[in-house]
Design a protein around this motif. Structure first.
Motif, PDB file in Angstrom:
ATOM      1  N   HIS A 229       0.863  -1.174   0.000  1.00 60.07           N
ATOM      2  CA  HIS A 229       0.000   0.000   0.000  1.00 60.07           C
ATOM      3  C   HIS A 229       0.907   1.234   0.000  1.00 60.07           C
ATOM      4  CE1 HIS A 229      -2.903   2.961   1.640  1.00 60.07           C
ATOM      5  NE2 HIS A 229      -3.829   2.187   1.068  1.00 60.07           N
ATOM      6  N   ASP A 294      -3.130   5.753  -5.099  1.00 64.68           N
ATOM      7  CA  ASP A 294      -3.769   6.472  -3.991  1.00 64.68           C
ATOM      8  C   ASP A 294      -4.185   5.539  -2.859  1.00 64.68           C
ATOM      9  OD1 ASP A 294      -6.024   5.179  -4.970  1.00 64.68           O
ATOM     10  OD2 ASP A 294      -7.052   7.007  -5.613  1.00 64.68           O
ATOM     11  N   LYS A 296      -6.650   3.494  -2.637  1.00 65.25           N
ATOM     12  CA  LYS A 296      -8.086   3.322  -2.427  1.00 65.25           C
ATOM     13  C   LYS A 296      -8.693   2.198  -3.256  1.00 65.25           C
ATOM     14  CE  LYS A 296      -8.741   8.221  -1.275  1.00 65.25           C
ATOM     15  NZ  LYS A 296      -9.421   9.489  -1.653  1.00 65.25           N
ATOM     16  N   THR A 297      -7.896   1.624  -4.149  1.00 62.67           N
ATOM     17  CA  THR A 297      -8.395   0.547  -5.005  1.00 62.67           C
ATOM     18  C   THR A 297      -7.396  -0.598  -4.988  1.00 62.67           C
ATOM     19  OG1 THR A 297      -9.478   2.130  -6.473  1.00 62.67           O
ATOM     20  CG2 THR A 297      -9.141  -0.080  -7.332  1.00 62.67           C
ATOM     21  N   SER A 323     -12.748  -1.598  -4.023  1.00 63.99           N
ATOM     22  CA  SER A 323     -12.281  -0.448  -3.237  1.00 63.99           C
ATOM     23  C   SER A 323     -11.758  -0.916  -1.882  1.00 63.99           C
ATOM     24  CB  SER A 323     -13.405   0.564  -3.037  1.00 63.99           C
ATOM     25  OG  SER A 323     -14.485  -0.017  -2.315  1.00 63.99           O
ATOM     26  N   ASP A 325     -10.602   0.823   2.059  1.00 62.55           N
ATOM     27  CA  ASP A 325     -10.515   1.970   2.961  1.00 62.55           C
ATOM     28  C   ASP A 325      -9.417   1.692   3.992  1.00 62.55           C
ATOM     29  OD1 ASP A 325     -10.765   3.986   4.808  1.00 62.55           O
ATOM     30  OD2 ASP A 325     -12.947   3.876   4.956  1.00 62.55           O
ATOM     31  N   GLU A 327      -8.430   3.407   6.457  1.00 62.89           N
ATOM     32  CA  GLU A 327      -8.777   3.843   7.815  1.00 62.89           C
ATOM     33  C   GLU A 327      -9.516   2.747   8.570  1.00 62.89           C
ATOM     34  OE1 GLU A 327      -7.790   6.635   9.212  1.00 62.89           O
ATOM     35  OE2 GLU A 327      -6.730   7.223   7.369  1.00 62.89           O
TER      36      GLU A 327
END
Length: 499
Positions: A229, A294, A296-297, A323, A325, A327
């Motif tokens: 990531h 980014d 996110k994917t 997708s 997340d 967080e």
């Protein structure tokens, strides 16, 4: 004695003239119609502003051969050795490159046959202003299929010929090591696996090394294909139960297939693995995860589960995404398909009903390159494997005809500025994978690929190791080889399944 000394001084002067570019440019008696036959094939390629000299051999050097490299008023003249090798000296080469950034270097080759000088048509080296990452990391392995002795992960300085080991299996009981990966081409954040002896996943942070015991219950026995990531806080892995078989009579000698495979995400800080039923299911084989820039994917490849090995040729992977997340560590509620192996609605004739593998997104998030082959996911053994590119803004798919050959094109990775791609190819002899570099500009225009330059132009004719998983890195991995080896002999940190 005096004559012998004078003779050796004469030979030294001749060598110095060849190496320092003081040879005179010949006057051609005959102009030939065809480009010179050279190995490696470096004719009309786009190269980075700093790279090791593109040394090559002229297939028919005649009695004498000379190459003239010029850009504007800057000129370098080099005589070939007796076997037709042009060993451009690094100092003169770098001086010429500095003058040629954003311009073309004209390459003019002459050969003398008896008393007649012949000149070949000029070919070009376009020197791009787009820089390339300083290092290339790869595994070197003997192509012994099941039995091998020497193996290691190495880093090569692209601007010269220096290669140094990150880790060699001579220090770790001659075990298997594979699947090295970097977080955003950062040499201080790396991971790789060891198998059989001293098994585990090894994470490098700067000069520190952590060993992970990756068994997390019955569902997760071994982590395989990784993707960091961009935050460095997570790594997506596939979890594969892999087998290998041999064909009795087939152009593809080896078959590697999964009895099962799924995708998980490892939380680096919490030592936990999380997943979702959409990417971890008995009904499908999911593999080759890769995060978007980014974060996110999550892209991955997915195929309908089949009875293996009985139906191995009917296993065809689609290119999908979901997708993520960071967080909450949760995944989206649906899987999107970028390329379907089941539907015929593909924009390119001949790309229908193929099988996808190795998706890699450019760091600017604009393009995704992946491999298509007839079936399965281990495309490095499939001679029909080719590279394809998807424009992620428009969804338009392109076959990368500029880089594909009649043999295997498989693993690939991007430079940090999204302007260079490195990929594995068996185009030289069909047996060994070698790393090829290719420039892709901001409009997607792709240059002609060229093999990584070596000090000896005949290097690839006699080097009997394959280059696996070439990865661009922005600097040198500084972790000590013996620190890694010492860590391998200690117990690993356990990981667990998270919620």
């Amino acid at each position: 004695m005096k004559n012998a000394i004078l003779f050796h001084i004469f030979l030294l002067c001749i060598c110095c003239m060849a190496c320092t570019g003081t040879t005179k440019e010949p006057v051609a008696d005959v102009t030939l119609d065809e480009l010179p036959s050279i190995f490696p094939d470096y004719a009309d390629v786009t190269i980075p502003p700093h790279i090791a000299p593109l040394r090559f051999r002229l297939s028919e050097p005649g009695d004498e051969a000379i190459a003239v490299l010029s850009c504007g008023n800057e000129k370098m003249i080099t005589a070939a050795s007796t076997d037709g090798q042009f060993l451009f000296p690094e100092k003169e080469w770098n001086k010429l490159l500095d003058k040629a950034v954003g311009k073309d270097i004209d390459v003019k080759v002459y050969r003398r046959e008896k008393n007649e000088w012949q000149s070949y048509p000029t070919f070009l080296w376009h020197v791009s202003a787009d820089p390339i990452d300083e290092y290339l990391v790869y595994r070197l392995i003997e192509p012994g299929y099941e039995l091998w002795n020497k193996m290691g992960i190495y880093q090569r300085h692209i601007t010269d010929y220096e290669q140094t080991p990150i880790i060699e299996n001579s220090l770790t009981n001659h075990n298997c090591m594979n699947c090295h990966s970097f977080c955003r081409q950062d040499p201080e954040k790396m991971l790789f696996h060891m198998r059989a002896e001293l098994p585990g996943t090894y994470i490098i942070n700067g000069k520190s090394v952590e060993k992970l015991d990756t068994k997390a219950g019955e569902k997760v026995q071994s982590l395989v294909y990784p993707s960091w990531h961009p935050s460095g806080n997570f790594v997506a892995f596939s979890v594969n139960n892999t087998r290998q078989a041999f064909h009795m009579n087939d152009k593809n000698r080896i078959e590697v297939y999964d009895l099962s495979s799924d995708v998980v995400v490892y939380d680096v800080n919490k030592h936990e693995v999380v997943t979702d039923s959409l990417i971890f299911s008995d009904k499908a084989f999911e593999t080759f995860p890769t995060f978007s820039p980014d974060g996110k994917t999550l892209y991955f490849c997915s195929a309908q589960a089949k009875e293996i090995p009985k139906d191995f040729k009917s296993v065809k992977y689609s290119l999908c995404s979901i997708s993520f997340d960071p967080e909450t560590r949760r995944f989206g509620h649906q899987v999107d398909t970028l390329y379907s192996s089941e539907q015929a609605t593909v924009q390119i004739t001949g790309a229908e009903h193929k099988s996808a593998s190795f998706p890699r997104v450019s760091p600017d998030g604009k393009q995704l390159v992946f491999t298509l082959s007839e079936y399965g996911n281990f495309s490095i053994w499939h001679k029909d494997a080719d590279l394809y590119r998807i424009d992620l803004d428009s969804g338009v798919m392109h076959r990368m005809d500029e880089v594909n050959s009649d043999d295997v094109e498989s693993y690939h990775s991007w430079s940090s500025n999204s302007r260079w791609l490195v990929f594995s190819s068996r185009r030289i002899d069909g047996l060994y994978t070698r790393p090829y570099l290719v420039h892709i500009d901001e409009n997607g225009k792709t240059g002609k690929p060229f093999v990584l330059p070596q000090e000896d132009p005949d290097f690839y004719s006699h080097f009997m190791f394959s280059y696996n998983i070439p990865e661009f890195v922005k600097g040198k991995v500084e972790a000590e080889v013996h620190t890694i080896a010492d860590t391998a002999r200690k117990p690993g940190n356990r990981i667990r399944m998270g919620e």
